[in-house]
Every structure is written in structure tokens, then in C-alpha cells.
Design an enzyme around this catalytic site. Structure first.
Site, short mmCIF file in Angstrom:
data_model
loop_
_atom_site.label_atom_id
_atom_site.label_comp_id
_atom_site.label_asym_id
_atom_site.label_seq_id
_atom_site.Cartn_x
_atom_site.Cartn_y
_atom_site.Cartn_z
N GLU A 43 29.79 20.08 48.20
CA GLU A 43 28.99 18.93 48.60
C GLU A 43 28.56 18.07 47.41
OE1 GLU A 43 28.43 22.06 49.64
OE2 GLU A 43 29.16 21.90 51.69
N PHE A 95 23.17 20.49 54.21
CA PHE A 95 23.84 20.48 52.91
C PHE A 95 23.63 19.13 52.20
CE2 PHE A 95 26.74 23.31 55.54
CZ PHE A 95 26.00 24.43 55.25
N ARG A 98 27.40 14.78 67.63
CA ARG A 98 28.86 14.84 67.66
C ARG A 98 29.37 15.54 68.93
NH1 ARG A 98 31.28 19.45 68.32
NH2 ARG A 98 33.03 18.71 67.11
#
Lengths: 330, 294
Positions: free
Chosen positions: A74, A99, A182
Site C-alpha cells: 500500500e 489500509f 462495492r
């Protein structure tokens, strides 16, 4: 005599929070980004081994030459996204919110926000949208990000919000953070006279007894709870504020400045999110009202099935209805 | 607009290139001492140590327009170690990107030359370094982006051996090799010194060359204060790395305070204190050892 063990509820990692039979749209972010990329060659997509779980795979399928897999790294994801923006492209970089906010904060802050680059951060599993416990539940991402100068924070309600937000995020100059919904994402706001405008809150319905101020998927719940409360002869207004920062204080405080009970609803800790944003805006304008915060408690949450957890922490329609009725009695 | 073209930016012979770079390194060291004197302190030791690396890059490797630091076709040089800004400003002045007279404002209020390098302050400063371990991640994105746009520029990232402690450096190292970024070159200043003491005692990073090779890079380790060795290392990159899509790293062993015996022999410190009466001694020693360079 045979005894049957009751079947235990399970916690799906990518649980859909759509109600059975609800109208949904599949991967609205991925499709919106792919459409935008058809028109604008500067759009690129990056992810950190979570393309499939942030709907970035839709973009990757349609524009493979503009998709960059950065691996489960990340810090590299956001440093590299800064490099893309520094050289004239408009990156959308996706990972889970935990993250982005916890692990890669320094990279977002110094490489992207300080030089005010047009990098659009897409955070999956915001708030309590997974049953996997604190490792995956981004209950404090807004609290973390609100202190970052230049960063625009968007908490969309449904597929319509996301589809309309994507081109506006790309068009806005500096960095943005989108709390992604999502998979099969409910479509709710098409039933209201509404369109997403970056930086604006909108009154979705009016009501004389209670004002809901909500963002994210909690706006969906707020609208349902308003219907449920109508059965109790409680008339509820709903103000949807998908942009958390910069906050549309003028619209929201204007609505709050009345004799109605004010309730904030957010899929986030009650610390550092919409509730405190509104409270600060009210104090600054010398507007005083009782505000009931509906949101996640200031604690690490349980693992479990999402419906169970939403009920446990007061985010379900039934729980909201009960909280408001109790609030009106006091 | 004048464009300086990288190495062999010229029909110059190798010995002529080495002379030109050595002259520039000498002037960069003088600039650094003058800047250090303004503040009475600073990362002078690092600047002196890295002067040959910086001079080689700016004199011999980068393509850029001094009068147009935002020129789109420029090569990118990213200073990851923000505290080396003193040396980088000296190199930018030597490159004609900022005026030499401005160097004396280093670290002062409202100066364009803050103590830690920031892209938003200084022409020619591509990124805001200082939080270590960031530069190479940005360099990977720039290199990917430039290649995607069909542009031929190279990307250089200057980092320190201390930055090899940072996990993000290795995320980026893996990413660069995975994406076959042959036009990306890292320079690592191995001065074996970190904030809390010698690198070997803070967090052992050796064997450094083998680590980079294991990550898929074309790695060369040279004396970073030997301009001839630096030129040779850079010259081999086009064939050994660029042509085969392999990122390259030049690992440079350098000496803190190089060129000024008073500082070379002083107990090594990350943030070197130099007394008021010592600055002229430093300059005199630098000049005396320079074999008549200007």
C-alpha cells in the site's frame, strides 16, 4: 428423536447490505471509472492486490493498458499514484479503507495531499461493512482523514451517488477519498429529486418533527427509518451530506436550526465523523440543539454477520426507529 | 531555451567528462560550506560526501532545461533524503536552475530553500522528501507513467543507506523489477551513518549489493567519491539494465565530510556542529586539496 442443531449465522467477508428484493446496480464504481476513461485518456487505475474486491477489475478488463497492479504494497500504491499524478495523469488507487487510512497514511499525506495532487483514493469496506472484525473494519477512517489538509472526503449512499461522484472526483483539483460501496450496490436515490454534487448536502425529504443528517449507506437506512417512523406519526426530514469534507455547513446547519430533534446517522465511529463535524459547525454558528448520534461506538467492534452487528450497534432500521422514539420521549 | 542533454551530452572524451564533473563537485562542496555557515550548522557532512554523486548526475546524466524546470521532457531526479537538500540546492545552482546568490537564504524564514527539501518550495525539487522511504515509491509511479505515455525520460532516485531500513523502499524495489522499469535508476549514498550512529549498529543493512540483486536490480557498488568509477557505473547502465528492462542501482560508498580533512576526521555525526571560526578553515582545506580546481 433426532435433534437438529440450529444453523449458525455466518459472516461473509464481502457481505451485501442490500435488502432482499432491493434494486441494485453491479459494481457502479468500476463501470463509472471505465466510462470516464473512455472519454479521458488521463484516467489510470491502480490497486494493491484488491482489484476484484474494490470493483477495479471492471476498469482493468475494459482498459487493461491503463491498469497497474502494485501488489500487496500500500505504501508503494500511494507513492506510485503520486508519481502518476506528478506526470500528468489522473490516478484512481484502490485498497481497503483500513489500509489506506492506517497503513499508508504518511504516503497519502506527504506525497499526495501536501503537493495537492489529483489522486483519487478508493477505500473498500468503510465503517462496518464487513464482519471480519477490527482488522478489516474501517470504523475511524474519516476521523483519521479529516485532519489531512487538502483532502476531500466523500461517503456515498448508493450506486447513483457513486456513478455521479466518479467524474466529479476526477475533475476536482486536489486529492479525494471515496468510501466505496462495492458489488451489488443498492440504488435508492433515483426515487428522490436528487443529484450528487461534490461539496453539497441535499434535503431528500422534509419533516416537521425530526431532522436526520446522514451520509453513506446510513442515508439509505435513514430514508427507511423515516418511513417506519411515519407509521408512529413521527414526521422526519432527511438531509444527505455525502461530502464530509469540505462540509456543507450552510445547508446542513440551516436545516438543523429549528425546534426539531436532530439525529446524525453515520457508518463510522461517533468520534471524529459526521456527528462531530456537525457539532463543530453548529457551535461555530451559535446554533444550539440536542443532537442524538447514531453511529458506531468508540470501541473495537465484534466479528460476526453484518445484520447481527448492525442491529447490535444500532445501525439497523429497527434500531434507528427505537432510538428516535426514545429520543422524542426524553 | 537551452537544453542540457545527458551523457554523453557531448562529444567529450571520458577523461574530459570526469574533469568537468570533478570541477562541479568542487563548486558544490564550496556552496554547501557557504550555506552551512549561514545557519552555523546543517547537513554539511552529507553534502560533502554526496557532492560527487550529485555532480555526476547533474553534469553528466540528466537531460533538462535550466531556465524551465517544469519542462515536460526533462528527466526526473527525486531527492528522497530531504535533509540532503543543502547538497541538492548546491547542485541545482551549479545546474543553473536556481541562482547561486540565492543559496545564502538556505534555511531562513521565507526562503525557497528550506532545511528539508520540498517540491512546493523549490524549482527543480521534484518531491518533498524527508519522511524516508517515500522517494523510490514515487519514482516507480513516475517511471510507469512516463513509459505509459510513450515518453523516453529517465527517472533517478537518490536515497541513503538509512532508508534501506524502511519497508516501503523494498516494496518499491520489488515493484520496479516486476514492472521492468529499465529507465529507473536509484543512487544509494552509503555513508554508513544514521541519526543514532553507525548503520551497522542501528540496523544492519549489509549485504546491500546482494539484496538489490535478489530484488531483480542491476546493482553496482562503487567508491562514491571516485568520479571515474561513477561515470563508468552510469555508462554501463544503458546496456546492462535499460536495454533489458531492468532497474539499476548504483551503490555509492562515500565519506562524510569528504574533501575537508577537518570534517572527515571529526567524530561522525548525523547533524554536524561546526564552530564559527572553522568555516574558513574548511574552505581553505577544500581549496588546498582541490588540485587547482575552480
Amino acid at each position: 428423536m433426532s435433534t437438529t442443531k440450529p444453523r449458525l449465522k455466518t459472516s461473509a467477508m464481502i457481505a451485501s447490505f442490500a435488502d432482499p428484493g432491493q434494486k441494485t446496480s453491479s459494481a457502479p464504481f468500476g463501470h463509472a471509472l471505465a466510462r470516464l476513461a473512455d472519454e479521458d485518456p488521463r484516467i489510470v487505475g491502480l490497486t494493491a492486490d484488491l482489484g476484484k474486491y474494490t470493483d477495479m477489475h471492471i476498469f482493468a478488463q475494459q482498459h487493461p493498458e491503463r491498469f497497474f497492479q502494485m501488489g500487496m504494497a500500500e505504501q508503494l500504491l500511494f507513492g506510485a499514484a503520486a508519481g502518476f499524478a506528478e506526470t500528468g495523469l489522473i490516478p484512481f488507487a484502490s485498497t481497503y479503507s483500513v489500509f489506506a487510512a492506517r497503513r499508508a497514511y504518511d504516503f497519502l499525506c506527504l506525497d499526495i495531499a501536501e503537493p495537492n495532487l489529483n489522486v483519487n483514493v478508493i477505500g473498500g469496506l468503510p465503517g462496518l461493512t464487513t464482519g471480519y472484525g477490527p482488522s478489516h473494519q474501517a470504523t475511524e477512517d474519516i476521523a483519521i482523514f479529516r485532519g489531512m489538509p487538502n483532502l476531500t472526503i466523500v461517503d456515498p449512499c448508493d450506486s447513483l451517488d457513486i456513478e455521479q461522484a466518479v467524474p466529479q472526483l476526477a475533475a476536482s483539483e486536489g486529492p479525494t477519498y471515496l468510501r466505496l460501496l462495492r458489488g451489488k450496490v443498492p440504488t435508492v436515490l433515483d426515487e428522490y429529486d436528487y443529484s450528487f454534487e461534490l461539496g453539497k448536502a441535499k434535503v431528500l425529504r422534509t419533516g416537521r418533527d425530526v431532522v436526520f443528517v446522514s451520509s453513506g449507506l446510513m442515508t439509505m437506512r435513514a430514508l427507511e427509518a423515516a418511513k417506519s417512523l411515519a407509521e408512529h406519526h413521527v414526521n422526519v426530514a432527511v438531509v444527505h451530506s455525502p461530502t464530509i469534507k469540505p462540509f456543507d455547513a450552510e445547508t446542513v446547519v440551516n436545516e438543523v436550526d429549528s425546534n426539531r430533534l436532530v439525529v446524525t446517522l453515520e457508518n463510522h465511529s461517533v468520534v471524529g465523523g459526521l456527528y462531530e463535524t456537525l457539532a463543530a459547525a453548529m457551535v461555530a454558528r451559535q446554533v444550539s440543539a440536542k443532537v442524538i448520534p447514531i453511529g458506531l461506538p468508540d470501541q473495537f467492534l465484534d466479528a460476526g454477520a453484518l445484520p447481527t452487528l448492525h442491529d447490535r450497534y444500532g445501525l439497523s432500521v429497527d434500531a434507528i426507529t427505537a432510538t428516535v422514539l426514545a429520543g422524542l420521549e426524553n | 531555451m537551452t537544453t542540457y542533454t545527458a551523457s554523453g551530452r557531448s562529444p567529450l572524451r571520458v577523461d574530459q567528462r570526469i574533469e568537468e564533473i570533478s570541477d562541479a563537485a568542487y563548486r558544490i562542496r564550496h556552496h554547501a560550506l557557504n550555506m552551512g555557515e549561514v545557519q552555523g550548522q546543517g547537513y554539511v557532512g552529507q553534502a560533502l560526501g554526496a557532492a560527487d554523486m550529485l555532480a555526476t548526475v547533474y553534469c553528466d546524466q540528466l537531460t533538462y532545461q535550466p531556465g524551465n524546470p517544469g519542462w515536460e521532457e526533462r528527466d526526473r531526479f527525486l531527492l528522497s533524503t530531504g535533509h540532503y537538500a543543502i547538497g541538492h540546492y548546491a547542485a541545482l545552482a551549479e545546474a543553473g536552475i536556481i541562482p547561486i546568490e540565492e543559496l545564502e537564504t538556505y534555511g531562513s524564514d521565507d526562503s525557497r530553500l528550506p532545511m528539508s527539501g520540498m517540491s512546493t518550495y523549490t524549482p527543480g525539487m521534484e518531491i518533498s522528501g524527508g519522511s524516508l522511504g517515500h522517494g523510490l515509491t514515487i519514482a516507480v509511479g513516475m517511471a510507469l507513467s512516463l513509459r505509459h505515455q510513450g515518453r523516453a525520460q529517465r527517472v533517478f532516485n537518490f536515497l541513503s543507506d538509512g532508508e534501506l531500513d524502511e519497508g516501503s523502499t523494498w516494496e518499491a524495489a520489488m515493484g520496479a523489477a516486476h514492472h521492468q522499469l529499465g529507465h529507473l535508476t536509484a543512487l544509494v549514498d552509503i555513508n554508513a551513518l544514521q541519526a543514532d550512529g553507525p548503520t551497522a549498529g542501528v540496523l544492519r543493512t549489509e549485504p546491500v549489493t546482494e539484496k538489490w540483486e535478489a530484488f531483480g536490480w542491476y546493482a553496482q557498488r562503487v567508491d562514491g567519491n571516485d568520479v571515474g568509477a561513477l561515470v563508468e557505473a552510469f555508462d554501463s547502465i544503458s546496456e546492462q539494465a535499460q536495454a533489458v528492462g531492468r532497474p539499476s542501482v548504483v551503490l555509492c560508498d562515500t565519506k562524510v565530510g569528504r574533501g575537508v580533512p577537518l570534517l572527515e576526521n571529526r567524530e561522525k555525526a548525523h547533524f554536524m556542529r561546526i564552530e564559527d571560526n572553522e568555516w574558513q578553515i574548511c574552505r581553505d582545506q577544500l581549496s588546498a586539496g582541490s588540485q587547482g580546481r575552480k
